[in-house]
Write a protein that holds these residues in place. Structure first.
Motif, PDB file in Angstrom:
ATOM      1  N   GLY A   1     -28.223  37.124 -15.194  1.00 56.69           N
ATOM      2  CA  GLY A   1     -28.903  35.698 -14.695  1.00 56.69           C
ATOM      3  C   GLY A   1     -30.245  35.544 -15.461  1.00 56.69           C
ATOM      4  N   LYS A   2     -30.401  36.239 -16.459  1.00 57.29           N
ATOM      5  CA  LYS A   2     -31.652  36.228 -17.220  1.00 57.29           C
ATOM      6  C   LYS A   2     -31.559  35.426 -18.554  1.00 57.29           C
ATOM      7  CE  LYS A   2     -33.812  39.827 -15.117  1.00 57.29           C
ATOM      8  NZ  LYS A   2     -34.196  41.369 -15.275  1.00 57.29           N
ATOM      9  N   MET A   3     -30.827  34.296 -18.457  1.00 56.81           N
ATOM     10  CA  MET A   3     -30.490  33.505 -19.775  1.00 56.81           C
ATOM     11  C   MET A   3     -31.843  33.089 -20.277  1.00 56.81           C
ATOM     12  SD  MET A   3     -28.149  32.982 -21.627  1.00 56.81           S
ATOM     13  CE  MET A   3     -26.364  32.754 -20.972  1.00 56.81           C
ATOM     14  N   ALA A   4     -32.731  32.762 -19.900  1.00 65.69           N
ATOM     15  CA  ALA A   4     -34.104  32.288 -20.413  1.00 65.69           C
ATOM     16  C   ALA A   4     -34.425  33.430 -21.592  1.00 65.69           C
ATOM     17  CB  ALA A   4     -35.011  31.720 -19.465  1.00 65.69           C
ATOM     18  N   ALA A   5     -34.640  34.658 -20.900  1.00 63.30           N
ATOM     19  CA  ALA A   5     -35.350  35.844 -21.732  1.00 63.30           C
ATOM     20  C   ALA A   5     -34.422  36.037 -22.952  1.00 63.30           C
ATOM     21  CB  ALA A   5     -35.349  37.076 -20.656  1.00 63.30           C
TER      22      ALA A   5
ATOM     23  N   GLN B   1     -32.423  34.056 -24.433  1.00 65.32           N
ATOM     24  CA  GLN B   1     -32.298  32.929 -25.458  1.00 65.32           C
ATOM     25  C   GLN B   1     -33.707  33.187 -26.161  1.00 65.32           C
ATOM     26  OE1 GLN B   1     -31.462  28.824 -24.733  1.00 65.32           O
ATOM     27  NE2 GLN B   1     -31.532  29.263 -22.639  1.00 65.32           N
ATOM     28  N   SER B   2     -34.860  33.436 -25.583  1.00 62.09           N
ATOM     29  CA  SER B   2     -36.041  33.816 -26.338  1.00 62.09           C
ATOM     30  C   SER B   2     -35.711  34.977 -27.269  1.00 62.09           C
ATOM     31  CB  SER B   2     -37.223  34.135 -25.491  1.00 62.09           C
ATOM     32  OG  SER B   2     -37.170  35.458 -25.001  1.00 62.09           O
ATOM     33  N   TYR B   3     -34.952  36.068 -27.046  1.00 62.01           N
ATOM     34  CA  TYR B   3     -34.696  36.833 -27.989  1.00 62.01           C
ATOM     35  C   TYR B   3     -33.661  36.454 -28.941  1.00 62.01           C
ATOM     36  CZ  TYR B   3     -36.815  40.623 -25.138  1.00 62.01           C
ATOM     37  OH  TYR B   3     -37.732  41.320 -24.100  1.00 62.01           O
TER      38      TYR B   3
END
Lengths: 102, 165
Positions: A55-59, A61-63
């Motif tokens: 559930g940490k898709m934003a993190a 995506q940044s990687y």
């Protein structure tokens, strides 16, 4: 683990096998770059899957964006090097690049 | 879920085709297809920003760079090509067997860890990706800028050599 994540890990494992096998079996410098590219795709797949699973898709995506930038620049610089090798040896066959061999 | 299975199978099959096809131009196009499929997967999982990056950069820019480099290499004769083709087939004969072995092994290892048959986890997008990139990954951004500059110089040298030729 969800079924989706298991499928992602299996697909990434298969991609890694394809990439490493090609890296070992091929003697063409362009194909070696291509194998590295396939290995990067496998890593991308796992990162996106893990981001979704936790559930940490934003993190994730940044990687992913960092990985894509590094992947592209690696490929561009490596293509330049391959082109330089081709200019000097008139071949992109790794067996023929043995000038530094003792 | 069937769509995802189809896409993942397509990804692996395209990657296999990518390493087994002889013609380098077709290989570059297959690699673009691998990137396109990966970006569709990302889009379906909600990673829209990464999907756009993957599609435009990996599927577009890398294909252009590959085709530019391939166009600079010489075309080999038919006899030489046939000989190389035979050697390639011999080298890649083991790949499908290894893939099936890995698939079986991975299923044996991972299946006991399956907790839920629900295909999708509870979609939770913790934080905005822009906030995370600009606030939490400043050092990464600096590194990316340096790497992009290095890449730009690489491209400049690459195309300067092409112009000279």
């Amino acid at each position: 683990m969800t079924l989706l994540f298991i499928l992602f890990i299996i697909s990434a494992a298969l991609l890694i096998v394809v990439g490493i096998y090609s890296l070992v079996a091929t003697r063409n410098l362009m194909r070696i770059l291509l194998s590295i590219e396939i290995l990067t795709k496998a890593v991308s797949l796992v990162i996106i899957g893990a981001g979704y699973e936790t559930g940490k898709m934003a993190a994730a995506q940044s990687y992913m964006i960092t990985i894509i930038v590094i992947e592209v620049m690696l490929l561009v610089v490596a293509t330049g090097i391959v082109f330089g090798v081709y200019k000097n040896t008139a071949s992109i066959d790794t067996t023929k690049i043995n000038d530094l061999k003792g | 879920m069937p769509v995802m299975i189809l896409l993942l199978s397509g990804l692996v099959i395209s990657a296999m085709a990518c390493v087994m096809i002889r013609d380098l131009l077709k290989v570059a196009i297959t690699l673009a297809a691998v990137s396109a499929i990966l970006s569709v997967i990302m889009f379906l999982l909600g990673a829209h920003l990464a999907a756009v990056f993957e599609l435009s950069v990996c599927s577009g820019l890398i294909t252009v760079v590959f085709i530019s480099a391939i166009s600079m290499t010489r075309v080999i004769s038919k006899e030489e090509s046939a000989e190389k083709d035979r050697a390639r087939r011999k080298r890649f004969i083991l790949l499908p067997v290894i893939l099936i072995a890995v698939l079986t092994g991975a299923l044996f290892i991972l299946w006991p860890h399956l907790n839920s048959l629900i295909p999708y986890a509870e979609a939770a997008n913790a934080g905005n990706e822009m906030t995370i990139i600009w606030a939490g990954h400043k050092a990464d951004l600096l590194g990316q800028i340096i790497i992009i500059l290095a890449g730009v110089f690489g491209v400049l040298i690459f195309f300067k050599e092409i112009e000279k030729k």
